[in-house]
Design a protein around this motif. Structure first.
Motif, short mmCIF file in Angstrom:
data_model
loop_
_atom_site.label_atom_id
_atom_site.label_comp_id
_atom_site.label_asym_id
_atom_site.label_seq_id
_atom_site.Cartn_x
_atom_site.Cartn_y
_atom_site.Cartn_z
N THR A 58 38.43 23.29 -14.52
CA THR A 58 37.36 24.10 -14.21
C THR A 58 37.21 25.42 -14.66
OG1 THR A 58 37.40 22.67 -12.01
CG2 THR A 58 36.32 24.85 -11.88
N ILE A 59 38.01 26.02 -14.87
CA ILE A 59 37.92 27.58 -15.35
C ILE A 59 37.52 27.24 -16.82
CG2 ILE A 59 39.12 29.53 -15.83
CD1 ILE A 59 38.84 29.09 -12.80
N ALA A 60 37.74 26.47 -17.66
CA ALA A 60 37.24 26.50 -18.85
C ALA A 60 35.74 25.77 -18.80
CB ALA A 60 38.02 25.24 -19.75
N VAL A 61 35.35 24.98 -17.85
CA VAL A 61 34.07 24.95 -17.61
C VAL A 61 33.24 26.21 -17.64
CG1 VAL A 61 32.35 23.54 -16.54
CG2 VAL A 61 34.44 22.40 -17.17
N LEU A 62 33.78 26.68 -16.68
CA LEU A 62 33.07 28.31 -15.89
C LEU A 62 32.84 29.00 -17.23
CD1 LEU A 62 34.85 28.78 -12.63
CD2 LEU A 62 32.37 27.85 -12.99
N GLN A 63 33.94 29.33 -18.16
CA GLN A 63 33.80 30.04 -19.10
C GLN A 63 32.74 29.36 -20.14
OE1 GLN A 63 37.98 29.87 -20.38
NE2 GLN A 63 38.27 31.67 -18.99
N GLN A 64 32.82 28.09 -20.50
CA GLN A 64 31.75 27.57 -21.34
C GLN A 64 30.39 27.73 -20.95
OE1 GLN A 64 32.17 23.23 -21.46
NE2 GLN A 64 30.43 23.13 -22.46
N TYR A 65 30.26 27.66 -19.41
CA TYR A 65 28.84 27.91 -19.05
C TYR A 65 28.50 29.45 -18.66
CZ TYR A 65 27.98 23.23 -18.90
OH TYR A 65 27.16 21.82 -19.14
N ASN A 66 29.54 30.52 -19.08
CA ASN A 66 29.16 32.01 -18.60
C ASN A 66 28.15 32.64 -18.86
OD1 ASN A 66 31.35 33.67 -17.46
ND2 ASN A 66 30.93 34.83 -19.34
N ALA A 67 27.47 32.12 -19.77
CA ALA A 67 26.06 32.73 -20.17
C ALA A 67 24.91 32.27 -18.81
CB ALA A 67 25.55 32.34 -21.47
N TYR A 68 25.18 31.39 -18.30
CA TYR A 68 24.39 30.81 -17.41
C TYR A 68 24.74 31.06 -15.99
CZ TYR A 68 23.04 28.05 -21.44
OH TYR A 68 22.57 27.72 -22.51
N ILE A 69 25.67 31.77 -15.80
CA ILE A 69 26.59 31.93 -14.52
C ILE A 69 26.37 33.63 -14.27
CG2 ILE A 69 28.44 32.06 -12.78
CD1 ILE A 69 29.32 29.41 -14.58
N ASN A 70 25.77 33.77 -13.06
CA ASN A 70 25.73 35.33 -12.87
C ASN A 70 27.02 35.91 -12.31
OD1 ASN A 70 23.06 33.89 -12.09
ND2 ASN A 70 22.63 36.17 -12.59
N ARG A 71 27.86 35.12 -11.55
CA ARG A 71 29.08 35.53 -11.26
C ARG A 71 30.04 34.61 -10.86
NH1 ARG A 71 30.74 40.50 -7.02
NH2 ARG A 71 33.19 40.45 -7.61
N TRP A 72 31.16 34.29 -10.99
CA TRP A 72 32.23 33.54 -10.47
C TRP A 72 33.54 34.00 -10.44
CZ3 TRP A 72 36.64 32.43 -13.13
CH2 TRP A 72 36.77 32.65 -14.63
N VAL A 73 34.10 33.58 -9.32
CA VAL A 73 35.71 34.09 -8.92
C VAL A 73 36.42 32.77 -8.76
CG1 VAL A 73 34.70 36.24 -8.18
CG2 VAL A 73 34.88 34.36 -6.64
N SER A 74 37.67 32.99 -8.99
CA SER A 74 38.69 31.92 -9.00
C SER A 74 39.74 32.50 -8.43
CB SER A 74 39.01 31.20 -10.16
OG SER A 74 39.98 30.24 -9.80
N GLU A 75 40.19 32.27 -6.95
CA GLU A 75 41.33 32.47 -6.18
C GLU A 75 41.49 31.51 -5.09
OE1 GLU A 75 39.94 36.37 -4.55
OE2 GLU A 75 38.64 35.63 -3.50
N PRO A 76 42.89 31.79 -4.29
CA PRO A 76 43.03 30.67 -3.50
C PRO A 76 42.09 30.98 -2.20
CG PRO A 76 45.04 31.49 -4.36
CD PRO A 76 44.09 31.99 -4.82
N ASP A 77 41.60 30.01 -1.51
CA ASP A 77 41.00 30.16 -0.19
C ASP A 77 41.23 29.24 0.84
OD1 ASP A 77 39.47 27.64 -0.49
OD2 ASP A 77 37.93 28.57 -2.21
N LYS A 78 40.41 29.40 1.94
CA LYS A 78 41.08 28.51 2.98
C LYS A 78 39.92 27.37 3.04
CE LYS A 78 42.47 32.77 5.60
NZ LYS A 78 42.15 33.62 6.53
N GLY A 79 39.16 27.05 2.14
CA GLY A 79 38.56 25.79 2.24
C GLY A 79 37.01 25.95 1.93
#
Length: 249
Positions: A58-79
């Motif tokens: 998933t992170i590789a996909v986010l990096q691939q589409y980085n120019a089309y994404i305003n902001r992304w974060v990746s961290e553990p969450d509660k669902g």
């Protein structure tokens, strides 16, 4: 925490719509979802992705589409709904729209975005799927009986200044929130007969149960919509549950 996103929103005469996506190990489906966003004709779109610490690509996909994404974060969450609450906090648009990583926007999304005029109004259209969905206009009573599809709704930002998804409900927190806002007289609701998105009926929310919500639903209706709606709902539920094979809750 990992984060990225390099797209900036140019000055537009149209209201900014923030598309918020919660992901976890979504590398298989996410490219198709993002492609359906980049194909939209509506120009004033902000893409926010909150990932729960994926261990696949998933992170590789986010990096691939980085120019089309305003902001992304990746961290553990509660669902899922914890991620969506975070996304709502990161969004800067006047309108918030929530999309699953395995869902797809239709061209109607852009047509629907053109309808967004009143920032005190929830606008909603229809979604399509390979199976039955509740579509069309929802009254408060119809919503008390049946869940409106999350991907059909455009929320004004003010909704999430007042409400959040309850983490108590792992599947139907969006339904609980909609019961609250449909009972809120300060927020108007406007149906527009436009197909907005393709909904994946095999996703987590379509195949899992939420016993906590089913238990609490009558009290949410009573608190949000009043005694009359509460009693009407109880009568309808008792009548429907007396029928063999009923899944009414």
């Amino acid at each position: 925490m990992r984060q990225g996103g390099s797209r900036t929103v140019q000055n537009q005469p149209l209201p900014l719509v923030s598309i918020i996506i919660a992901t976890y190990n979504a590398a298989t489906h996410l490219p198709g979802c993002l492609d359906s966003i980049t194909a939209q004709a509506y120009p004033a779109i902000e893409v926010i992705i909150v990932d729960g610490g994926s261990t696949d690509d998933t992170i590789a996909v986010l990096q691939q589409y980085n120019a089309y994404i305003n902001r992304w974060v990746s961290e553990p969450d509660k669902g899922i709904y914890d991620a969506l609450n975070k996304g709502a906090g990161l969004a800067t648009g006047k309108w918030l729209y929530f999309l699953g990583a395995d869902d797809r926007l239709l061209t109607g999304f852009s047509a629907m975005a053109q309808q967004l005029k009143d920032e005190d109004t929830i606008y909603y259209g229809n979604t399509k799927a390979e199976g039955p969905l509740f579509t069309g206009e929802f009254s408060a009573y119809r919503l008390a009986k049946y869940c409106i599809n999350h991907q059909s709704i455009f929320y004004p930002a003010k909704v999430f200044q007042k409400y959040q998804y309850s983490l108590k409900y792992r599947i139907y927190a969006d339904y609980a929130l909609n019961l609250q806002v449909w009972g809120d007289k300060s927020i108007k609701k406007q149906y527009v007969d436009i197909p907005v998105a393709w909904y994946n009926l095999t996703g987590f929310s379509a195949v899992a149960n939420d016993d906590a919500f089913k238990h609490d639903k009558p009290q949410i209706i009573k608190k949000s919509m009043g005694w009359l709606m509460y009693l009407r709902f109880l009568y309808k539920r008792r009548k429907e549950q007396s029928r063999p094979g009923s899944n009414f809750y």
